[in-house]
Design a protein around this motif. Structure first.
Motif, PDB file in Angstrom:
ATOM      1  N   GLU A 285       0.993  -1.208  -0.038  1.00  0.00           N
ATOM      2  CA  GLU A 285      -0.147  -0.088  -0.096  1.00  0.00           C
ATOM      3  C   GLU A 285       0.988   1.216   0.106  1.00  0.00           C
ATOM      4  OE1 GLU A 285      -3.215   0.007   2.758  1.00  0.00           O
ATOM      5  OE2 GLU A 285      -2.707  -2.227   3.482  1.00  0.00           O
ATOM      6  N   VAL A 286       0.053   2.293  -0.342  1.00  0.00           N
ATOM      7  CA  VAL A 286       0.748   3.626  -0.229  1.00  0.00           C
ATOM      8  C   VAL A 286       1.696   3.840   0.949  1.00  0.00           C
ATOM      9  CG1 VAL A 286       0.636   6.310  -0.282  1.00  0.00           C
ATOM     10  CG2 VAL A 286      -0.359   4.783  -1.902  1.00  0.00           C
ATOM     11  N   SER A 287       0.993   3.581   2.139  1.00  0.00           N
ATOM     12  CA  SER A 287       1.626   3.723   3.554  1.00  0.00           C
ATOM     13  C   SER A 287       2.934   2.717   3.626  1.00  0.00           C
ATOM     14  CB  SER A 287       0.577   3.392   4.698  1.00  0.00           C
ATOM     15  OG  SER A 287       0.106   1.965   4.568  1.00  0.00           O
ATOM     16  N   ASP A 288       3.004   1.811   3.246  1.00  0.00           N
ATOM     17  CA  ASP A 288       4.182   0.895   3.000  1.00  0.00           C
ATOM     18  C   ASP A 288       5.259   1.438   2.142  1.00  0.00           C
ATOM     19  OD1 ASP A 288       2.741  -1.326   4.386  1.00  0.00           O
ATOM     20  OD2 ASP A 288       2.009  -1.725   2.555  1.00  0.00           O
ATOM     21  N   LEU A 289       4.983   2.303   1.285  1.00  0.00           N
ATOM     22  CA  LEU A 289       5.963   2.967   0.614  1.00  0.00           C
ATOM     23  C   LEU A 289       6.451   4.181   1.297  1.00  0.00           C
ATOM     24  CD1 LEU A 289       4.246   3.052  -3.143  1.00  0.00           C
ATOM     25  CD2 LEU A 289       6.099   1.523  -2.396  1.00  0.00           C
ATOM     26  N   LEU A 290       5.755   4.956   1.847  1.00  0.00           N
ATOM     27  CA  LEU A 290       6.070   6.126   2.904  1.00  0.00           C
ATOM     28  C   LEU A 290       7.090   5.592   3.876  1.00  0.00           C
ATOM     29  CD1 LEU A 290       5.789   9.100   3.401  1.00  0.00           C
ATOM     30  CD2 LEU A 290       3.734   8.593   4.742  1.00  0.00           C
ATOM     31  N   SER A 291       6.354   4.738   4.446  1.00  0.00           N
ATOM     32  CA  SER A 291       7.235   4.137   5.453  1.00  0.00           C
ATOM     33  C   SER A 291       8.705   3.615   5.144  1.00  0.00           C
ATOM     34  CB  SER A 291       6.781   3.029   6.203  1.00  0.00           C
ATOM     35  OG  SER A 291       7.287   2.485   7.432  1.00  0.00           O
TER      36      SER A 291
ATOM     37  N   THR B 174      23.756   5.223   7.819  1.00  0.00           N
ATOM     38  CA  THR B 174      23.954   6.338   8.313  1.00  0.00           C
ATOM     39  C   THR B 174      23.132   6.549   9.721  1.00  0.00           C
ATOM     40  OG1 THR B 174      21.869   7.380   7.145  1.00  0.00           O
ATOM     41  CG2 THR B 174      24.096   7.369   6.165  1.00  0.00           C
ATOM     42  N   ASN B 175      22.157   5.601  10.116  1.00  0.00           N
ATOM     43  CA  ASN B 175      21.206   5.810  11.271  1.00  0.00           C
ATOM     44  C   ASN B 175      20.635   7.029  11.077  1.00  0.00           C
ATOM     45  OD1 ASN B 175      22.314   3.621  12.526  1.00  0.00           O
ATOM     46  ND2 ASN B 175      24.343   4.571  13.279  1.00  0.00           N
ATOM     47  N   LYS B 176      20.483   7.757   9.883  1.00  0.00           N
ATOM     48  CA  LYS B 176      19.329   8.644   9.784  1.00  0.00           C
ATOM     49  C   LYS B 176      18.244   8.416   8.901  1.00  0.00           C
ATOM     50  CE  LYS B 176      23.007  12.033  10.093  1.00  0.00           C
ATOM     51  NZ  LYS B 176      23.727  13.134   9.184  1.00  0.00           N
ATOM     52  N   GLN B 177      17.230   8.953   8.965  1.00  0.00           N
ATOM     53  CA  GLN B 177      16.011   8.828   8.083  1.00  0.00           C
ATOM     54  C   GLN B 177      16.630   8.873   6.677  1.00  0.00           C
ATOM     55  OE1 GLN B 177      12.981  11.585   9.524  1.00  0.00           O
ATOM     56  NE2 GLN B 177      11.960   9.946  10.356  1.00  0.00           N
ATOM     57  N   PHE B 178      15.851   7.923   6.034  1.00  0.00           N
ATOM     58  CA  PHE B 178      16.350   7.971   4.419  1.00  0.00           C
ATOM     59  C   PHE B 178      15.879   9.456   3.791  1.00  0.00           C
ATOM     60  CE2 PHE B 178      16.088   3.194   4.065  1.00  0.00           C
ATOM     61  CZ  PHE B 178      17.022   3.116   3.760  1.00  0.00           C
ATOM     62  N   LYS B 179      14.550   9.725   4.073  1.00  0.00           N
ATOM     63  CA  LYS B 179      14.051  10.908   3.466  1.00  0.00           C
ATOM     64  C   LYS B 179      14.459  10.957   2.143  1.00  0.00           C
ATOM     65  CE  LYS B 179      14.227  13.567   7.748  1.00  0.00           C
ATOM     66  NZ  LYS B 179      14.602  15.012   8.443  1.00  0.00           N
ATOM     67  N   ALA B 180      14.128   9.851   1.630  1.00  0.00           N
ATOM     68  CA  ALA B 180      14.385   9.948   0.078  1.00  0.00           C
ATOM     69  C   ALA B 180      13.221  10.443  -0.876  1.00  0.00           C
ATOM     70  CB  ALA B 180      14.631   8.280  -0.496  1.00  0.00           C
ATOM     71  N   PHE B 181      13.031  11.594  -0.611  1.00  0.00           N
ATOM     72  CA  PHE B 181      11.935  12.152  -1.439  1.00  0.00           C
ATOM     73  C   PHE B 181      12.207  11.897  -3.006  1.00  0.00           C
ATOM     74  CE2 PHE B 181      12.104  14.545   2.642  1.00  0.00           C
ATOM     75  CZ  PHE B 181      10.997  14.102   3.215  1.00  0.00           C
ATOM     76  N   LYS B 182      13.512  12.033  -3.252  1.00  0.00           N
ATOM     77  CA  LYS B 182      13.676  11.854  -4.847  1.00  0.00           C
ATOM     78  C   LYS B 182      13.216  10.584  -5.467  1.00  0.00           C
ATOM     79  CE  LYS B 182      17.372  12.660  -8.235  1.00  0.00           C
ATOM     80  NZ  LYS B 182      18.840  12.927  -8.423  1.00  0.00           N
ATOM     81  N   SER B 183      13.325   9.475  -4.392  1.00  0.00           N
ATOM     82  CA  SER B 183      12.890   8.263  -4.859  1.00  0.00           C
ATOM     83  C   SER B 183      11.316   8.264  -5.160  1.00  0.00           C
ATOM     84  CB  SER B 183      13.137   7.201  -4.010  1.00  0.00           C
ATOM     85  OG  SER B 183      14.617   7.063  -3.784  1.00  0.00           O
ATOM     86  N   LEU B 184      10.612   9.197  -4.655  1.00  0.00           N
ATOM     87  CA  LEU B 184       9.102   9.208  -4.812  1.00  0.00           C
ATOM     88  C   LEU B 184       8.785   9.661  -6.443  1.00  0.00           C
ATOM     89  CD1 LEU B 184       8.073  11.148  -1.470  1.00  0.00           C
ATOM     90  CD2 LEU B 184       7.996   8.667  -2.039  1.00  0.00           C
ATOM     91  N   GLN B 185       9.828  10.279  -6.889  1.00  0.00           N
ATOM     92  CA  GLN B 185       9.826  10.719  -8.423  1.00  0.00           C
ATOM     93  C   GLN B 185       9.955   9.522  -9.223  1.00  0.00           C
ATOM     94  OE1 GLN B 185      12.942  13.523  -9.143  1.00  0.00           O
ATOM     95  NE2 GLN B 185      12.254  15.003  -7.682  1.00  0.00           N
ATOM     96  N   ALA B 186      10.360   8.335  -8.675  1.00  0.00           N
ATOM     97  CA  ALA B 186      10.178   7.238  -9.397  1.00  0.00           C
ATOM     98  C   ALA B 186       8.887   6.657  -9.913  1.00  0.00           C
ATOM     99  CB  ALA B 186      10.732   6.045  -8.469  1.00  0.00           C
ATOM    100  N   TYR B 187       7.779   7.401  -9.272  1.00  0.00           N
ATOM    101  CA  TYR B 187       6.315   7.088  -9.810  1.00  0.00           C
ATOM    102  C   TYR B 187       6.258   7.364 -11.168  1.00  0.00           C
ATOM    103  CZ  TYR B 187       1.381   7.595 -10.508  1.00  0.00           C
ATOM    104  OH  TYR B 187       0.030   7.461 -10.802  1.00  0.00           O
TER     105      TYR B 187
ATOM    106  N   LEU C 296      10.467   4.324   2.176  1.00  0.00           N
ATOM    107  CA  LEU C 296      11.062   5.123   1.144  1.00  0.00           C
ATOM    108  C   LEU C 296      11.488   6.593   2.024  1.00  0.00           C
ATOM    109  CD1 LEU C 296       9.395   5.101  -2.183  1.00  0.00           C
ATOM    110  CD2 LEU C 296      11.765   3.904  -1.565  1.00  0.00           C
ATOM    111  N   VAL C 297      10.598   6.833   2.974  1.00  0.00           N
ATOM    112  CA  VAL C 297      10.938   7.999   3.805  1.00  0.00           C
ATOM    113  C   VAL C 297      11.201   8.048   5.082  1.00  0.00           C
ATOM    114  CG1 VAL C 297       9.737  10.489   3.906  1.00  0.00           C
ATOM    115  CG2 VAL C 297       9.339   9.013   1.786  1.00  0.00           C
ATOM    116  N   LEU C 298      10.475   7.460   5.807  1.00  0.00           N
ATOM    117  CA  LEU C 298      10.558   7.551   7.289  1.00  0.00           C
ATOM    118  C   LEU C 298      11.282   6.355   7.983  1.00  0.00           C
ATOM    119  CD1 LEU C 298       6.603   7.638   7.914  1.00  0.00           C
ATOM    120  CD2 LEU C 298       8.199   9.562   7.805  1.00  0.00           C
ATOM    121  N   GLU C 299      11.800   5.325   7.439  1.00  0.00           N
ATOM    122  CA  GLU C 299      12.446   4.397   7.982  1.00  0.00           C
ATOM    123  C   GLU C 299      13.968   4.954   8.331  1.00  0.00           C
ATOM    124  OE1 GLU C 299      11.716   1.905   9.800  1.00  0.00           O
ATOM    125  OE2 GLU C 299       9.665   1.759   9.122  1.00  0.00           O
ATOM    126  N   THR C 300      14.774   4.157   8.898  1.00  0.00           N
ATOM    127  CA  THR C 300      16.150   4.215   9.377  1.00  0.00           C
ATOM    128  C   THR C 300      17.167   3.642   8.418  1.00  0.00           C
ATOM    129  OG1 THR C 300      15.453   5.259  11.651  1.00  0.00           O
ATOM    130  CG2 THR C 300      17.808   4.774  11.202  1.00  0.00           C
TER     131      THR C 300
END
Length: 209
Positions: free
Chosen positions: A65-71, A81-94, A73-77
């Protein structure tokens, strides 16, 4: 990415004993990267990169689901780097997904999980060979881990190739209606269309106090 339900205390040597065939890609990884790779595939005890194509099916895909993608690609660690991915650019993969960059997506159920293997076109050069990726999820679509075998960004466990395949699976989930009725937005029954609204003369209206 550390989306595992528990830390695996096993050593790489112990994991290797449980995995019948290790891909040439995995064998060629540097030790610290290989250790992480083995930890990810230990949850299914098979190297997705070594699965024969005849064992995979385009009909056997997780209900992402969309929530799985958000979790994922963006929210997980990030493990590295032990930091959030925050891979907003990956969302452009749509956009890459709807443009036909995803060549094939096939899956298989292994030990109550889904293993998905996909081939995606390079985002920079259409002439380059297809990129190979794999994804491991829970039965409910929760993404456990992913790996891109053909780009350096894949070592960070998220890239446009992985994201494109995830968007592809999410689209299939919606199109095929795999989500339960409690998982999708409620459909409201709209009032029947009318051509005109009847009115009453002021002297005929009773005022309630």
């Amino acid at each position: 990415m550390d989306n595992f339900k528990g830390e695996n205390p096993e050593s790489p040597e112990d994991i290797l004993q449980k995995i019948p065939v290790l891909s040439s890609y995995a064998k060629g990884l540097e030790n610290h990267i290989k250790e992480r790779y083995l930890k990810k595939i230990s949850v299914v005890e098979v190297d997705p990169a070594a699965l024969p194509s005849e064992q995979l099916s385009p009909e056997c895909l997780p209900p992402i689901e969309v929530s799985d993608l958000l979790s994922y690609l963006v929210l997980e660690t990030s493990h590295y780097t032990n930091k959030q991915f925050k891979a907003f650019k990956s969302l452009q993969a749509y956009n890459q997904m709807v443009s036909g960059f995803v060549a094939s997506v096939n899956g298989k159920e292994i030990v109550d999980k889904y293993v998905v293997v996909a081939k995606v076109r390079h985002s920079q050069s259409m002439r380059d060979p297809l990129v190979n990726i794999w994804i491991i999820t829970e039965k409910d679509g929760t993404i456990i881990s992913a790996h891109c075998l053909d780009c350096k960004a894949g070592l960070g466990e998220t890239c446009s190739h992985v994201a494109s395949a995830l968007f592809y699976i999410e689209a299939i989930t919606r199109i095929q209606g795999k989500l339960a009725c409690t998982q999708v937005k409620c459909t409201w029954v709209l009032p029947t269309y009318v051509n005109e609204v009847p009115y009453a003369r002021a002297k005929d209206i009773t005022c309630l106090v």
